[in-house]
Design a protein around this motif. Structure first.
Motif, short mmCIF file in Angstrom:
data_model
loop_
_atom_site.label_atom_id
_atom_site.label_comp_id
_atom_site.label_asym_id
_atom_site.label_seq_id
_atom_site.Cartn_x
_atom_site.Cartn_y
_atom_site.Cartn_z
N GLU A 211 2.08 -0.91 10.25
CA GLU A 211 1.66 0.46 9.98
C GLU A 211 2.86 1.38 9.87
N TYR B 75 3.74 1.22 2.89
CA TYR B 75 3.60 0.48 4.14
C TYR B 75 4.36 -0.84 4.06
N TYR C 28 6.92 6.81 -0.07
CA TYR C 28 6.77 5.91 1.07
C TYR C 28 5.72 4.83 0.77
N CYS D 12 1.91 4.88 1.10
CA CYS D 12 1.76 5.69 2.31
C CYS D 12 2.05 7.14 1.93
N ASP D 13 1.04 7.98 2.01
CA ASP D 13 1.22 9.39 1.63
C ASP D 13 1.24 10.31 2.84
N ALA D 14 1.34 9.75 4.04
CA ALA D 14 1.31 10.57 5.26
C ALA D 14 2.61 11.36 5.45
N ARG E 260 0.84 -1.20 0.00
CA ARG E 260 0.00 0.00 0.00
C ARG E 260 0.88 1.25 0.00
N SER F 34 6.52 6.14 11.38
CA SER F 34 5.19 5.70 11.80
C SER F 34 4.63 6.72 12.79
N CYS G 203 5.77 3.12 7.62
CA CYS G 203 6.00 3.54 6.24
C CYS G 203 7.50 3.58 5.96
#
Length: 358
Positions: A54, A49, A47, A40-42, A38, A95, A56
């Motif tokens: 959880e 996952y 990035y 990860c755009d946080a 997946r 994370s 990145c």
């Protein structure tokens, strides 16, 4: 008749039972659903996952090739045809926690100067959370002021010690007001360029070096920053201040000055000078300055000049050209006028760099 009816019913029941078992076997043989990676755009681009977690992760780095020509800006000696190759891998894991982002960063490098001169080493490894950092990296005496200009040979007049183990705390972010306090070991070697101690090792002795800084920057890059450190082994202070001015989207300039105490001490081993980790230049003070001019979307012009009290002057000019996305070509010319402890005379040379980031 009753016997025939019983036989037909038994046969039908057996067929249904066999079909159910076959269907169960087909269902049991189906593979487990695949877990796709997946995005990860946080924490920004690149990035993903780590499966089953959880956390990145971003994998990056670069491959660099430098070709030096003419005379060395550091020593004045002829380079001949001197080539240098580097490969770097970075791993950035982050994370979310109840204390904010938890980050761990690793950078591994391999350098090759020639067939017999190779070096693979840990360039950085540290943990960050809630403003705290603990680990090994470039001294924050360097990174707090963003090093110097976008110049390949930017440290002919050096402005920092080598990489070091460190623990620090930063209040604030990249823009606005921020403050730093920390402890550093000061480990690493520095080539002084002069006798009787051509190379020395910096260390924190019985107590680590103390470092602190203040900074204020606006979003466009205009701002001012200060950093100071006390070398507990040399018992000397070093400090730098830098001012950046972004005049528009095309042109920006900066100037930086450094001062160190007790430069001319001679109470080291055998009467030698004890060099200050926070003052690697020669003399009480040194100054650096430069500019960057964006010619177009692919091309920028960068310049830098530096001078130390002992008498040496160094200047550099380069063009950074993005051949394509993530691939840059950067030719640079250097001039050094030696004086004082570094010797006398001048040197003209340069470097051609090709670098592919990923």
């Amino acid at each position: 008749m009753a016997i025939r009816t019983l036989f037909l019913c038994s046969t039908a029941a057996l067929m249904v039972s066999t079909g159910v078992r076959a269907a169960d076997a087909i269902v049991a043989a189906e593979p487990e659903p695949m877990e796709y990676v997946r995005v990860c755009d946080a924490f920004g681009k690149g990035y993903f996952y780590i499966p089953g977690t959880e956390t990145c992760l971003k994998i990056g780095g670069y491959v660099r090739f430098d070709s030096n020509y003419g005379e060395s800006p550091y020593s004045g000696e002829s380079n001949g045809w001197d080539a240098f190759t580097r490969g770097t891998i970075t791993l950035d894991a982050r994370s979310d926690t109840e204390y904010g982002a938890l980050r761990s960063f690793i950078e591994l490098r391999s350098d090759v100067n020639n067939i017999t001169d190779t070096d693979t080493y840990l360039n950085a490894a540290y943990i960050e959370i809630a403003g705290f950092r603990a680990g090994y990296a470039d001294s924050r005496y360097d990174t707090w002021l963003n090093s110097a200009g976008n110049i390949i040979n930017d440290d002919v007049i050096d402005y920092t010690g080598d990489r070091t183990s460190q623990v620090s705390y930063v209040y604030g972010g990249d823009t606005g007001f921020s403050a730093l306090i920390g402890l550093e070991e000061g480990a690493g070697n520095y080539d002084t360029g002069f006798a009787p101690v051509p190379s020395v090792s910096y260390h924190g002795d019985d107590f680590p070096h103390v470092i602190g800084g203040l900074r204020y920057y606006q979003e466009e890059g205009t701002g001012i920053a200060f950093i100071g450190g006390y070398d507990t082994n040399a018992e000397a202070f070093g400090g730098k201040i830098r001012v950046d001015a972004a005049f528009n989207d095309v042109f920006s300039a900066w100037v930086m000055g450094g001062y160190q105490s007790d430069w001319d001490n001679d109470d080291g081993p055998g009467g030698t000078r004890r060099l200050n980790y926070y003052g690697p230049w020669l003399g009480d003070w040194a100054a650096w300055g430069g500019f960057a001019f964006k010619v177009n979307e692919k091309t920028s012009l960068n310049a830098q000049a530096a001078y130390e009290e002992d008498g040496t002057f160094a200047a550099a000019l380069n063009v950074e050209y993005m051949v394509t996305d993530m691939l840059k070509f950067q030719p640079e010319i250097n001039y050094t006028e030696f004086d004082g402890l570094r010797g006398n005379g001048s040197a003209i040379g340069g470097t051609i760099r090709l670098q592919r980031n990923f």
